[in-house]
Design a protein around this motif. Sequence first.
Motif, mmCIF file in Angstrom:
data_model
loop_
_atom_site.group_PDB
_atom_site.id
_atom_site.type_symbol
_atom_site.label_atom_id
_atom_site.label_comp_id
_atom_site.label_asym_id
_atom_site.label_seq_id
_atom_site.Cartn_x
_atom_site.Cartn_y
_atom_site.Cartn_z
ATOM 1 N N VAL A 130 7.844 2.352 3.155
ATOM 2 C CA VAL A 130 7.613 2.141 4.542
ATOM 3 C C VAL A 130 7.977 0.825 5.106
ATOM 4 C CG1 VAL A 130 5.750 2.031 6.345
ATOM 5 C CG2 VAL A 130 5.937 3.913 4.508
ATOM 6 N N HIS A 131 7.921 -0.230 4.401
ATOM 7 C CA HIS A 131 8.339 -1.551 4.646
ATOM 8 C C HIS A 131 9.517 -2.066 4.237
ATOM 9 C CE1 HIS A 131 3.904 -1.436 4.885
ATOM 10 N NE2 HIS A 131 3.962 -2.351 5.984
ATOM 11 N N GLY A 132 10.475 -0.920 4.462
ATOM 12 C CA GLY A 132 11.910 -1.498 4.315
ATOM 13 C C GLY A 132 12.703 -1.034 2.984
ATOM 14 N N VAL A 133 12.426 -0.256 2.254
ATOM 15 C CA VAL A 133 13.098 0.123 1.050
ATOM 16 C C VAL A 133 13.091 1.760 1.243
ATOM 17 C CG1 VAL A 133 13.777 0.488 -1.281
ATOM 18 C CG2 VAL A 133 12.669 -1.607 -0.313
ATOM 19 N N TRP A 134 13.770 2.232 2.144
ATOM 20 C CA TRP A 134 14.002 3.634 2.645
ATOM 21 C C TRP A 134 13.474 4.733 1.721
ATOM 22 C CZ3 TRP A 134 18.279 6.899 1.053
ATOM 23 C CH2 TRP A 134 17.991 8.251 1.330
ATOM 24 N N PRO A 135 14.262 4.997 0.420
ATOM 25 C CA PRO A 135 14.010 6.086 -0.382
ATOM 26 C C PRO A 135 12.555 5.997 -1.002
ATOM 27 C CG PRO A 135 15.491 4.983 -1.355
ATOM 28 C CD PRO A 135 15.210 4.106 -0.200
ATOM 29 N N LEU A 136 12.007 4.823 -1.481
ATOM 30 C CA LEU A 136 11.043 4.781 -2.235
ATOM 31 C C LEU A 136 9.627 5.576 -1.412
ATOM 32 C CD1 LEU A 136 10.987 1.353 -3.589
ATOM 33 C CD2 LEU A 136 11.812 3.397 -4.556
ATOM 34 N N GLN A 137 9.700 5.621 -0.108
ATOM 35 C CA GLN A 137 8.490 6.302 0.431
ATOM 36 C C GLN A 137 8.368 7.787 -0.105
ATOM 37 O OE1 GLN A 137 10.532 5.021 2.562
ATOM 38 N NE2 GLN A 137 10.783 6.145 4.431
ATOM 39 N N TRP A 138 9.761 8.111 0.047
ATOM 40 C CA TRP A 138 9.638 9.952 -0.410
ATOM 41 C C TRP A 138 9.522 9.977 -1.923
ATOM 42 C CZ3 TRP A 138 8.886 12.248 3.616
ATOM 43 C CH2 TRP A 138 9.158 11.560 4.822
ATOM 44 N N VAL A 139 10.065 8.855 -2.689
ATOM 45 C CA VAL A 139 9.787 8.800 -4.369
ATOM 46 C C VAL A 139 8.328 8.990 -4.423
ATOM 47 C CG1 VAL A 139 9.813 7.631 -6.331
ATOM 48 C CG2 VAL A 139 11.932 7.738 -4.787
ATOM 49 N N GLY A 140 7.387 7.998 -3.588
ATOM 50 C CA GLY A 140 6.317 8.160 -3.761
ATOM 51 C C GLY A 140 5.456 9.672 -3.246
ATOM 52 N N ALA A 141 6.101 10.010 -2.201
ATOM 53 C CA ALA A 141 5.774 11.306 -2.000
ATOM 54 C C ALA A 141 5.657 12.603 -3.141
ATOM 55 C CB ALA A 141 6.141 11.839 -0.468
ATOM 56 N N GLY A 142 6.887 12.249 -3.709
ATOM 57 C CA GLY A 142 6.951 13.321 -4.682
ATOM 58 C C GLY A 142 6.169 13.112 -5.830
ATOM 59 N N VAL A 143 5.833 11.598 -6.147
ATOM 60 C CA VAL A 143 4.897 11.280 -7.329
ATOM 61 C C VAL A 143 3.519 12.184 -6.715
ATOM 62 C CG1 VAL A 143 3.675 9.747 -8.453
ATOM 63 C CG2 VAL A 143 6.094 9.420 -7.935
ATOM 64 N N THR A 144 3.059 11.733 -5.532
ATOM 65 C CA THR A 144 1.834 12.195 -4.889
ATOM 66 C C THR A 144 1.867 13.885 -5.162
ATOM 67 O OG1 THR A 144 1.778 10.447 -3.672
ATOM 68 C CG2 THR A 144 0.406 12.410 -3.032
ATOM 69 N N LEU A 145 2.969 14.441 -4.696
ATOM 70 C CA LEU A 145 2.879 15.874 -4.740
ATOM 71 C C LEU A 145 2.959 16.485 -6.180
ATOM 72 C CD1 LEU A 145 3.417 18.849 -3.425
ATOM 73 C CD2 LEU A 145 5.926 18.324 -3.576
ATOM 74 N N TYR A 146 3.468 15.844 -7.013
ATOM 75 C CA TYR A 146 3.391 16.177 -8.574
ATOM 76 C C TYR A 146 2.078 16.129 -8.949
ATOM 77 C CZ TYR A 146 3.777 16.145 -13.539
ATOM 78 O OH TYR A 146 3.678 16.649 -14.974
ATOM 79 N N GLY A 147 1.351 14.693 -8.520
ATOM 80 C CA GLY A 147 -0.128 14.529 -8.894
ATOM 81 C C GLY A 147 -1.070 15.945 -8.351
#
Length: 176
Positions: free
Chosen positions: A70-87
């Motif tokens: 969210v603070h600048g590295v575009w794809p990482l929030q979506w990677v984090g969302a994927g990790v959250t969905l997996y959880g």
Amino acid sequence: MLWLWNTLIVLAAVLMMEIVAALTHKYIMHGWGWGWHASHHEPHSGTFERNDLYAVVFMFVAIALIYIGVHGVWPLQWVGAGVTLYGALYFMVHDGLVHQRWPFRYIPRKGYLKRLYMAHRMHHAVRGREGCVSFGFLWAPPLHALQATLRQRNKNASVDAAKGPQDVVQAESDVK
């Protein structure tokens, strides 16, 4: 078009998390991290066990990825969302379905969910951290292959301990 890329990143992260989780389970949780994971292989009372600390670690990883994204590295929030969905999927399947940590009981009788359920029962058929099979959480090898591996690794272990209300032979035919 950005929404498509974001969706693909989330789905790829979920798939990658299954690989990361299986490797973590096999080499860390059943290795040097056994101190936390042992509680998962022992009878316990109460809502939480020490093993749940692994979920907390992955939660902080997901939060960090989303924050950095969210603070600048575009794809990482979506990677984090994927990790959250997996959880969330892990919680529903592993904690809820397999270990019955829900307030109601449901034991799958056929198909994919039965295979996951039985594979994890076979994982717990061995006492201790050595000789276990099936380290994934959302994917499981065919049950006949797991049974053969259990027999080979644990000559004196009872593979029958992994059988549920319907025996594994029936589960194999349901999955095929």
